[in-house]
Motif scaffolding. Structure first.
Motif, PDB file in Angstrom:
ATOM      1  N   ASN A 143       0.907  -0.642  -0.072  1.00  0.00           N
ATOM      2  CA  ASN A 143       0.243  -0.122  -0.162  1.00  0.00           C
ATOM      3  C   ASN A 143       1.119   1.199   0.191  1.00  0.00           C
ATOM      4  N   GLU A 144       1.330   1.771  -0.744  1.00  0.00           N
ATOM      5  CA  GLU A 144       2.731   3.024  -0.770  1.00  0.00           C
ATOM      6  C   GLU A 144       1.911   3.157  -2.347  1.00  0.00           C
ATOM      7  N   LYS A 145       1.858   4.424  -2.296  1.00  0.00           N
ATOM      8  CA  LYS A 145       1.469   5.246  -3.746  1.00  0.00           C
ATOM      9  C   LYS A 145       3.070   5.558  -4.307  1.00  0.00           C
ATOM     10  N   ILE A 146       2.319   5.649  -5.825  1.00  0.00           N
ATOM     11  CA  ILE A 146       3.917   5.523  -6.838  1.00  0.00           C
ATOM     12  C   ILE A 146       3.366   6.350  -7.559  1.00  0.00           C
ATOM     13  N   ASP A 147       4.176   6.553  -7.248  1.00  0.00           N
ATOM     14  CA  ASP A 147       4.975   8.795  -8.152  1.00  0.00           C
ATOM     15  C   ASP A 147       4.540   8.900  -9.307  1.00  0.00           C
ATOM     16  N   THR A 148       3.685  10.214  -9.678  1.00  0.00           N
ATOM     17  CA  THR A 148       3.642   9.691 -11.256  1.00  0.00           C
ATOM     18  C   THR A 148       4.342  10.038 -12.043  1.00  0.00           C
ATOM     19  N   SER A 149       5.253  11.229 -11.674  1.00  0.00           N
ATOM     20  CA  SER A 149       6.369  11.165 -12.345  1.00  0.00           C
ATOM     21  C   SER A 149       6.762  10.166 -13.422  1.00  0.00           C
ATOM     22  N   MET A 150       7.294   9.510 -12.013  1.00  0.00           N
ATOM     23  CA  MET A 150       7.724   8.208 -12.978  1.00  0.00           C
ATOM     24  C   MET A 150       6.825   7.068 -13.624  1.00  0.00           C
ATOM     25  N   ILE A 151       6.031   7.547 -13.577  1.00  0.00           N
ATOM     26  CA  ILE A 151       5.470   6.932 -14.399  1.00  0.00           C
ATOM     27  C   ILE A 151       5.397   7.138 -16.336  1.00  0.00           C
ATOM     28  N   LEU A 152       5.273   8.327 -15.528  1.00  0.00           N
ATOM     29  CA  LEU A 152       5.332   9.560 -16.733  1.00  0.00           C
ATOM     30  C   LEU A 152       6.376   9.009 -18.017  1.00  0.00           C
TER      31      LEU A 152
ATOM     32  N   VAL B  95      -8.502  -5.534  -9.568  1.00  0.00           N
ATOM     33  CA  VAL B  95      -7.734  -4.323 -10.185  1.00  0.00           C
ATOM     34  C   VAL B  95      -7.306  -3.326  -9.059  1.00  0.00           C
ATOM     35  N   PHE B  96      -8.494  -2.392  -9.334  1.00  0.00           N
ATOM     36  CA  PHE B  96      -8.105  -1.136  -8.650  1.00  0.00           C
ATOM     37  C   PHE B  96      -7.464  -1.578  -7.686  1.00  0.00           C
ATOM     38  N   SER B  97      -7.660  -2.777  -6.427  1.00  0.00           N
ATOM     39  CA  SER B  97      -6.336  -2.777  -5.384  1.00  0.00           C
ATOM     40  C   SER B  97      -4.896  -2.210  -5.576  1.00  0.00           C
ATOM     41  N   ALA B  98      -4.864  -1.661  -6.607  1.00  0.00           N
ATOM     42  CA  ALA B  98      -3.246  -2.376  -7.060  1.00  0.00           C
ATOM     43  C   ALA B  98      -3.256  -0.437  -6.659  1.00  0.00           C
ATOM     44  N   PRO B  99      -1.772  -0.151  -6.074  1.00  0.00           N
ATOM     45  CA  PRO B  99      -1.982   1.617  -5.676  1.00  0.00           C
ATOM     46  C   PRO B  99      -2.128   2.469  -6.992  1.00  0.00           C
ATOM     47  N   MET B 100      -1.632   2.159  -8.911  1.00  0.00           N
ATOM     48  CA  MET B 100      -1.819   2.483  -9.833  1.00  0.00           C
ATOM     49  C   MET B 100      -2.718   2.131 -10.830  1.00  0.00           C
ATOM     50  N   VAL B 101      -3.513   2.201 -11.291  1.00  0.00           N
ATOM     51  CA  VAL B 101      -3.563   1.534 -12.436  1.00  0.00           C
ATOM     52  C   VAL B 101      -3.572   2.478 -13.619  1.00  0.00           C
ATOM     53  N   ILE B 102      -3.624   1.972 -14.583  1.00  0.00           N
ATOM     54  CA  ILE B 102      -2.997   2.742 -15.948  1.00  0.00           C
ATOM     55  C   ILE B 102      -4.091   2.181 -16.946  1.00  0.00           C
TER      56      ILE B 102
END
Ligand SMILES: Cc1cc2nc3c(=O)[nH]c(=O)nc-3n(C[C@H](O)[C@H](O)[C@H](O)COP(=O)(O)O)c2cc1C
Length: 178
Positions: free
Chosen positions: A18-27, A80-87
């Motif tokens: 349960n750790e937030k994922i940095d949006t800038s890294m995903i970008l 599916v939306f249990s992941a910290p981020m879904v793309i």
């Protein structure tokens, strides 16, 4: 890690920390992933990032559109939306059937790029195509246009653990030399 090791060790991850994922890294990762081959440079994709804070907003928007969500569909959504981020990988529909098949393949190439890059950074991923991605209420809640489809969802996050890779049949067992 060498590329062949990254390819062979990437696995679908079911459970995430349960750790937030940095949006800038995903970008950053998506910015590399878009170098996927795509015919005539149609680049038939766009991306919607949904984190844990926004998932309930999405669910409520979907309920507002549809009135209700079937319990088994909601269960699938929650999974599916249990992941910290879904793309959400959104694909532009193509008037030409053959072009559309090419475009789907290009999106798949991009997704594999993304998942390998994410794995290289220690992130887990899982590729998902649940039935609800075709439901009008869900698509409208996400702002999908009439000339677009949701091609795929990808869960992203730090994994509880990486499962062992599933064995594959060696390519030599499937090769014939013509
Ligand atoms: C186009 C596509 C759609 C997929 N859809 C789902 C899905 O809806 N649910 C799921 O659990 N896995 C889905 N997967 C993931 C595969 O089941 C998974 O990659 C496969 O079992 C191999 O496991 P691995 O990813 O750990 O190597 C999908 C994979 C692809 C390529």
């Amino acid at each position: 890690m060498k590329l062949n090791e990254i390819i062979k060790n990437r696995v679908s991850v079911k459970k995430y920390l349960n750790e937030k994922i940095d949006t800038s890294m995903i970008l950053e990762l998506l910015d590399d992933a878009v170098y996927a081959p795509n015919h005539k440079m149609r680049e038939p994709w766009r991306f919607i990032l949904i984190d844990q804070e926004r998932k309930n907003v999405l669910k409520q928007a979907w309920i507002n559109q549809s009135g209700t969500i079937e319990p088994q569909v909601e269960k699938k959504f929650d999974n599916v939306f249990s992941a910290p981020m879904v793309i959400t990988f959104v694909m532009k529909l193509n008037q030409n059937y053959n072009d559309e098949i090419e475009d789907l393949q290009a999106v798949a190439a991009l997704i594999q790029n993304f998942m390998l890059l994410a794995y290289e950074r220690g992130l887990g991923t899982a590729w998902k195509t649940p039935g609800f991605i075709e439901l009008d209420g869900f698509k409208e809640a996400l702002g999908i246009q009439t000339d677009e489809i949701i091609a795929d969802l990808v869960m992203v996050g730090k994994p509880e653990k990486f499962p062992e890779p599933k064995p594959r049949i060696p390519a030599k067992d499937k090769v014939s030399i013509y």
